[in-house]
Motif scaffolding. Structure first.
Motif, short mmCIF file in Angstrom:
data_model
loop_
_atom_site.label_atom_id
_atom_site.label_comp_id
_atom_site.label_asym_id
_atom_site.label_seq_id
_atom_site.Cartn_x
_atom_site.Cartn_y
_atom_site.Cartn_z
N GLU A 81 0.83 -1.20 0.00
CA GLU A 81 0.00 0.00 0.00
C GLU A 81 0.87 1.26 0.00
OE1 GLU A 81 -2.51 -0.41 3.38
OE2 GLU A 81 -3.91 -1.76 2.36
N ALA A 82 0.21 2.38 -0.22
CA ALA A 82 0.92 3.66 -0.31
C ALA A 82 1.68 3.96 0.97
CB ALA A 82 -0.07 4.78 -0.61
N GLU A 83 1.09 3.57 2.12
CA GLU A 83 1.74 3.86 3.40
C GLU A 83 3.09 3.16 3.52
OE1 GLU A 83 -1.38 3.06 2.97
OE2 GLU A 83 -2.31 4.97 3.56
N HIS A 84 3.25 2.05 2.81
CA HIS A 84 4.51 1.33 2.87
C HIS A 84 5.61 2.01 2.05
CE1 HIS A 84 1.58 -2.23 3.40
NE2 HIS A 84 2.05 -1.90 4.59
N LEU A 116 1.70 -10.92 -3.50
CA LEU A 116 1.15 -9.63 -3.88
C LEU A 116 0.18 -9.78 -5.05
CD1 LEU A 116 4.36 -7.39 -3.73
CD2 LEU A 116 2.50 -7.50 -2.06
N LYS A 117 -0.94 -9.05 -4.97
CA LYS A 117 -1.92 -9.10 -6.06
C LYS A 117 -1.92 -7.82 -6.88
CE LYS A 117 -5.12 -12.39 -3.92
NZ LYS A 117 -4.14 -12.87 -2.93
N SER A 118 -1.32 -6.75 -6.34
CA SER A 118 -1.32 -5.47 -7.06
C SER A 118 -0.17 -4.60 -6.59
CB SER A 118 -2.65 -4.74 -6.86
OG SER A 118 -2.83 -4.42 -5.48
N VAL A 119 0.09 -3.57 -7.38
CA VAL A 119 1.11 -2.56 -7.05
C VAL A 119 0.41 -1.20 -7.08
CG1 VAL A 119 3.28 -1.48 -7.76
CG2 VAL A 119 2.93 -3.95 -8.08
N SER A 159 -1.98 -6.98 -13.03
CA SER A 159 -1.81 -5.73 -13.80
C SER A 159 -0.85 -4.81 -13.06
CB SER A 159 -3.15 -5.03 -14.00
OG SER A 159 -3.70 -4.64 -12.74
N LEU A 160 -0.26 -3.88 -13.80
CA LEU A 160 0.69 -2.92 -13.24
C LEU A 160 0.17 -1.51 -13.46
CD1 LEU A 160 4.09 -4.40 -14.50
CD2 LEU A 160 3.22 -4.45 -12.17
N PRO A 161 0.44 -0.59 -12.53
CA PRO A 161 0.06 0.82 -12.76
C PRO A 161 0.91 1.42 -13.87
CG PRO A 161 1.40 0.63 -10.77
CD PRO A 161 1.13 -0.77 -11.23
N TYR A 162 0.28 2.18 -14.76
CA TYR A 162 1.04 2.78 -15.86
C TYR A 162 2.10 3.74 -15.35
CZ TYR A 162 -2.68 0.87 -18.79
OH TYR A 162 -3.55 0.03 -19.42
N SER A 163 1.87 4.30 -14.15
CA SER A 163 2.84 5.26 -13.59
C SER A 163 4.20 4.64 -13.37
CB SER A 163 2.32 5.82 -12.26
OG SER A 163 2.08 4.76 -11.33
N LEU A 164 4.25 3.31 -13.28
CA LEU A 164 5.54 2.63 -13.13
C LEU A 164 6.47 2.95 -14.29
CD1 LEU A 164 7.01 0.52 -11.31
CD2 LEU A 164 6.11 -1.26 -12.80
N GLY A 165 5.91 3.27 -15.44
CA GLY A 165 6.73 3.60 -16.60
C GLY A 165 7.53 4.86 -16.46
N ASN A 166 7.19 5.72 -15.51
CA ASN A 166 7.93 6.98 -15.33
C ASN A 166 9.10 6.85 -14.37
OD1 ASN A 166 6.62 8.72 -17.08
ND2 ASN A 166 4.97 9.17 -15.62
N LEU A 167 9.31 5.67 -13.80
CA LEU A 167 10.48 5.46 -12.95
C LEU A 167 11.71 5.19 -13.81
CD1 LEU A 167 9.07 3.22 -10.06
CD2 LEU A 167 9.62 5.66 -10.00
N ASN A 225 4.30 -13.95 -12.84
CA ASN A 225 3.06 -13.28 -12.47
C ASN A 225 2.01 -13.52 -13.56
OD1 ASN A 225 3.35 -11.50 -9.93
ND2 ASN A 225 5.24 -11.10 -11.06
N PRO A 226 0.73 -13.60 -13.20
CA PRO A 226 -0.33 -13.78 -14.20
C PRO A 226 -0.74 -12.47 -14.85
CG PRO A 226 -1.28 -13.81 -12.01
CD PRO A 226 0.20 -13.67 -11.82
N LEU A 227 0.21 -11.72 -15.40
CA LEU A 227 -0.08 -10.40 -15.98
C LEU A 227 -0.97 -10.54 -17.21
CD1 LEU A 227 3.46 -8.83 -15.64
CD2 LEU A 227 1.40 -8.06 -14.48
N ARG A 228 -1.98 -9.69 -17.25
CA ARG A 228 -2.93 -9.73 -18.36
C ARG A 228 -2.87 -8.47 -19.22
NH1 ARG A 228 -7.88 -11.69 -14.41
NH2 ARG A 228 -7.00 -13.73 -13.84
N THR A 229 -2.33 -7.40 -18.67
CA THR A 229 -2.35 -6.12 -19.39
C THR A 229 -1.09 -5.88 -20.21
OG1 THR A 229 -1.47 -5.04 -17.40
CG2 THR A 229 -3.86 -5.06 -17.68
N ILE A 230 -0.08 -6.74 -20.05
CA ILE A 230 1.15 -6.61 -20.83
C ILE A 230 1.41 -7.92 -21.55
CG2 ILE A 230 3.61 -6.02 -20.76
CD1 ILE A 230 3.19 -4.62 -18.18
#
Length: 557
Positions: free
Chosen positions: A262-265, A282-285, A307-315, A325-330
């Motif tokens: 979570e964000a708090e982490h 983990l089920k999500s980021v 699935s992964l958050p698109y914002s990860l691409g800006n790192l 992982n059972p990724l479906r969006t990539i």
């Protein structure tokens, strides 16, 4: 062969090494020569002869012994004659068969470094707490079941290694070791850590890998100096929060049972460079992953992420692991192309009102006509020289020319058809640390690779382990799985003291040499998928420490 070496200086004899040296026809010590204990007491024969010595030549009048190395022997005990060496600052007795220490050790008031690792100690004498000047204490690979009463009196201690013992608890009084900078508690049987651990205000490196920890005390977050935290192979279900650990650079919590991120982490991990979350549940980021501006290596492999958050691409990641992982969006083909392609894909999916600054920079850089095949954005922003997935037989000069005055720390030439290491790689020798040459047609490696002074990560695919790898002593990681490697040289590998990860999965190893067990710095040794019969699968499942111990027990004597 046994070496008895006295190194003389203008001040006299200050170090003696009585150490078994691996060789044909090994000889070892079963007891200490009396002359060593009495070197400061007995007058040497030459002093009684009618010879003329200058003031600087009369060593017996100048300096008491300060360093004694008697490691790699078969000593079962030491005598109280140890008190005859009160000037000792270093005592190294690792790799013997000691079950106890003499009480006279209390009289070594000047001792600063004590190495008793790889012995058979079950308890430590209370007298060890008298060593108030002790800065380094190495007790790994013994049989300790508890920590001595009064241990906290070692107020000068900076480096303490208690790994690979049988400890079940850490006393709260342990927190009084206020000078401690590095603490290794890995490979024990700890179920908890004391809340008082937060009093260790100078602690930078805490290793609790391979224990039975189910929770981490929230007080751990108050350790403001902490930079490296290892919690791999425990039973954690939740990631601890770190509201105060602004200096934390590496967090390793792989091989646990963590279900939620979570964000708090994340929001206070301002300096994090490495985040290892592999082999959890983990089920999500969260989108807040973008807050980790400094993050360079993120391992999410073997989780339940769909699935992964698109914002990860800006790192500005150098390494992103998503396998298992059972990724479906990539699409799988994008993941197989490596980190930069995944980031590029995610970034392309970000929907903003207008192009971000990073998008603009990429678009401008990529339109340079003379360098259209070179990823200039990666060079400038990510410090990466990327020429991967081109199916090229040679790396063009324009790729290296594009570097110009930019600093390059990472090279990715994977998924090509090159048969040898590009000679111009030497031009990056002072800065590059990560090199990916996987999925090429390399059959050997040239010596030029040894000239890469800061190389710590090397990804290869080979039919044999290249000889030159054994000469790169800075290497920390070797990933050589899914090849046809048939053997490794354990003696040469032991010389690679920085090597912590060795992945030999899915090769053609018919046997694992027992001497590989001497590579005690390995934190991760992966051997699955080879045709050898021993160690058995049950041993492999117990992890690296168990494998190394199993191999060491089978070294011929």
């Amino acid at each position: 062969m046994v070496e008895l070496c006295a190194s003389c200086t203008s001040l006299g004899v200050d170090i003696i090494s009585v150490e078994s040296i691996p060789d044909n026809g090994i000889a070892v010590l079963y007891s200490m020569p009396q002359c060593v204990w009495r070197i400061n007491v007995d007058i040497p024969e030459e002093a009684n002869q009618n010879l003329s010595f200058g003031a600087t030549e009369r060593w017996w009048e100048q300096t008491d012994l300060t360093k004694l190395i008697i490691s790699n022997n078969k000593l079962q005990s030491l005598t109280d004659d140890l008190r005859l060496l009160p000037a000792l600052t270093v005592l190294d007795i690792h790799d013997n068969q000691l079950t106890s220490l003499p009480s006279a050790i209390r009289e070594l008031a000047n001792l600063q470094k004590l190495n008793i690792s790889h012995n058979k100690l079950k308890i430590l004498p209370e007298e060890i707490t008298n060593l108030r000047n002790l800065k380094c204490l190495y007790l790994q690979h013994n049989e300790l079941i508890c920590i001595s009463e009064g241990f906290e009196q070692l107020s000068s201690l900076e480096d303490l290694d208690l790994s690979n013992n049988r400890l079940t608890t850490v006393p709260a009084s342990f927190s009084s070791l206020s000078s401690l900078v590095r603490l290794n508690l890995s490979s024990n049987q700890l179920k908890s850590l004391p809340a008082e651990i937060n009093r260790m205000k100078r602690l930078k490196h805490l290793d609790c890998n391979s224990n039975l920890l189910e929770t981490i005390p929230p007080e751990l977050a108050a350790m403001e100096s902490l930079e490296l935290l290892y919690l791999r192979r425990n039973k954690l279900r939740f990631l601890p929060e770190f509201p105060s650990c602004s200096l934390l650079k590496e967090l390793h919590v792989g091989e646990n049972q963590i279900e939620m991120l979570e964000a708090e982490h994340l929001k206070h991990l301002n300096s994090i460079l490495v985040l290892d979350l592999r082999d959890n549940k983990l089920k999500s980021v969260p989108d807040e992953i973008i807050l980790l501006h400094s993050l360079e290596r993120l391992d999410l492999s073997n989780n339940d992420i769909s699935s992964l958050p698109y914002s990860l691409g800006n790192l500005h990641l150098k390494f992103l692991a998503l396998e298992g992982n059972p990724l479906r969006t990539i699409r799988r083909e994008i993941i197989n192309k490596g980190t930069q392609e995944v980031l590029k894909y995610l970034q392309s999916k970000i929907k903003d009102d207008g192009p971000s600054q990073r998008d603009s920079a990429t678009e401008t850089a990529m339109t340079l006509p003379s360098e259209s095949r070179v990823n200039i954005h990666a060079i400038i922003t990510l410090k990466m020289l990327d020429y991967s997935d081109k199916q090229a037989t040679l790396i063009p000069d324009e790729v290296f020319d594009a570097v110009k005055s930019n600093i390059i720390t990472s090279v990715n030439f994977s998924k090509n058809q090159i048969c040898e290491i590009p000679k111009r790689m030497v031009e990056l020798k002072e800065t590059v640390s990560d090199v990916n040459l996987s999925f090429n047609k390399l059959s050997s490696i040239s010596l030029e690779l040894c000239m890469l002074q800061k190389l710590t990560f090397l990804d290869l695919r080979f039919k044999m382990l290249p000889e030159v790898l054994y000469r790169i002593f800075t290497l920390e990681t070797i990933l050589i799985s899914n090849n046809q490697v048939g053997s490794v040289d354990p003696q040469k590998m032991k010389m690679m003291e920085n090597l912590t990860t060795l992945d030999l999965q899915n090769n053609d190893l018919l046997q694992i040499p027992p001497e590989l067990g001497n590579c005690v710095n390995l934190r991760t040794l992966l051997l699955d998928g080879n045709p050898f019969r021993v160690p058995r699968a049950a041993i492999l499942m117990k992890g690296t420490a168990a494998i190394l111990e199993y191999l060491r027990d089978r070294i011929p004597t």
